[in-house]
Enzyme design. Sequence first.
Site, PDB file in Angstrom:
ATOM      1  N   GLY A  13       0.776  -1.251   0.000  1.00  0.00           N
ATOM      2  CA  GLY A  13       0.000   0.000   0.000  1.00  0.00           C
ATOM      3  C   GLY A  13       0.801   1.291   0.000  1.00  0.00           C
ATOM      4  O   GLY A  13       0.276   2.348   0.351  1.00  0.00           O
ATOM      5  N   MET A  90      -2.731  -7.225  -7.443  1.00  0.00           N
ATOM      6  CA  MET A  90      -2.063  -8.321  -8.147  1.00  0.00           C
ATOM      7  C   MET A  90      -3.052  -9.287  -8.799  1.00  0.00           C
ATOM      8  O   MET A  90      -2.922 -10.504  -8.682  1.00  0.00           O
ATOM      9  CB  MET A  90      -1.122  -9.068  -7.184  1.00  0.00           C
ATOM     10  CG  MET A  90      -0.094  -8.183  -6.516  1.00  0.00           C
ATOM     11  SD  MET A  90       0.877  -7.196  -7.675  1.00  0.00           S
ATOM     12  CE  MET A  90       2.005  -8.442  -8.258  1.00  0.00           C
ATOM     13  N   ARG A  91      -4.046  -8.736  -9.471  1.00  0.00           N
ATOM     14  CA  ARG A  91      -5.042  -9.563 -10.151  1.00  0.00           C
ATOM     15  C   ARG A  91      -5.199  -9.056 -11.566  1.00  0.00           C
ATOM     16  O   ARG A  91      -5.233  -7.839 -11.794  1.00  0.00           O
ATOM     17  CB  ARG A  91      -6.416  -9.429  -9.469  1.00  0.00           C
ATOM     18  CG  ARG A  91      -6.447  -9.776  -8.022  1.00  0.00           C
ATOM     19  CD  ARG A  91      -6.609 -11.231  -7.756  1.00  0.00           C
ATOM     20  NE  ARG A  91      -7.829 -11.789  -8.329  1.00  0.00           N
ATOM     21  CZ  ARG A  91      -8.051 -13.096  -8.420  1.00  0.00           C
ATOM     22  NH1 ARG A  91      -7.146 -13.958  -8.005  1.00  0.00           N
ATOM     23  NH2 ARG A  91      -9.176 -13.541  -8.938  1.00  0.00           N
ATOM     24  N   HIS A 114       2.705   0.791 -13.299  1.00  0.00           N
ATOM     25  CA  HIS A 114       3.566  -0.362 -13.563  1.00  0.00           C
ATOM     26  C   HIS A 114       5.034   0.072 -13.439  1.00  0.00           C
ATOM     27  O   HIS A 114       5.430   1.082 -14.017  1.00  0.00           O
ATOM     28  CB  HIS A 114       3.290  -0.937 -14.954  1.00  0.00           C
ATOM     29  CG  HIS A 114       4.126  -2.141 -15.216  1.00  0.00           C
ATOM     30  ND1 HIS A 114       3.844  -3.368 -14.639  1.00  0.00           N
ATOM     31  CD2 HIS A 114       5.263  -2.302 -15.929  1.00  0.00           C
ATOM     32  CE1 HIS A 114       4.773  -4.238 -15.005  1.00  0.00           C
ATOM     33  NE2 HIS A 114       5.644  -3.620 -15.788  1.00  0.00           N
TER      34      HIS A 114
HETATM   35  C1  GRF Z   1       4.415  -1.092  -7.103  1.00  0.00           C
HETATM   36  O1  GRF Z   1       5.764  -1.281  -7.465  1.00  0.00           O
HETATM   37  C2  GRF Z   1       3.550  -0.905  -8.313  1.00  0.00           C
HETATM   38  O2  GRF Z   1       4.182  -0.239  -9.375  1.00  0.00           O
HETATM   39  C3  GRF Z   1       3.241  -2.334  -8.719  1.00  0.00           C
HETATM   40  O3  GRF Z   1       3.085  -3.022  -7.488  1.00  0.00           O
HETATM   41  C4  GRF Z   1       3.827  -2.356  -6.472  1.00  0.00           C
HETATM   42  C5  GRF Z   1       2.848  -2.036  -5.381  1.00  0.00           C
HETATM   43  O4  GRF Z   1       3.466  -1.477  -4.253  1.00  0.00           O
HETATM   44  N1  GRF Z   1       2.102  -2.402  -9.594  1.00  0.00           N
HETATM   45  P1  GRF Z   1       2.597  -0.796  -3.121  1.00  0.00           P
HETATM   46  O5  GRF Z   1       1.561  -1.832  -2.658  1.00  0.00           O
HETATM   47  O6  GRF Z   1       1.915   0.420  -3.691  1.00  0.00           O
HETATM   48  O7  GRF Z   1       3.558  -0.463  -2.026  1.00  0.00           O
END
Ligand code: GRF
Length: 205
Positions: A13, A90-91, A114
Amino acid sequence: MPLKLAVLVSGRGSNLEAILKAIRNGALDATVEVVISNKPEVKALDIAREHGIKTVTIESAGVTRKEHEERVVAELQTHVIDFIVLAGYMRVLSPYFLGHFKDSAGLFKIINIHPSFLPAFPGKDAYADAFTAGVQESGITIHLVDEEVDHGPILAQRKFPRQANDTLESFKSRGLALEHVLFPEVLQRIASVGLASILGEQVRS
Ligand code: GRF
């Protein structure tokens, strides 16, 4: 009018926190209406609660993709939102899910961050993939989601250098620091000038 956001998360987060801090300090004219996690008890949920944001956990484990997405869509439909923000969600979203959030120009109102300079290094381990490939610089991409993974109209990209003595960890933290600046900035640009003006030709075509 403040941008109304729903944020989908799965873990740490830190991007959610950057967005909430930017809202709190007045740098981002937006509200987060709800934070939805597909995993229970992740740090992102604590961060949301600390900021007084409604949180909902809709577990993806043990149910089909369709069932999970139906529940997430149902929750989202109880809110008035301009954009769904994927902040470490992550989906992969199916066409069923995407179809609920299409705007009048045919774009999906879903924004992803990303950690690579797309189209280089799509996928879930972008920092590690770029680092292992020996790149001299990498980057961050913020884009609208489409039917392909880590793909869709680009809203902003920024590069960062690899340094000679970098480890994967130091490389990642340099990138992550950039994510935390870029994500609120892009959302604020949408709030101030609108998506169409950022996308320009892509929206008109
Ligand atoms: C980040 O590196 C974002 O770019 C990728 O997943 C990671 C999430 O990190 N999609 P967080 O949960 O915001 O700390």
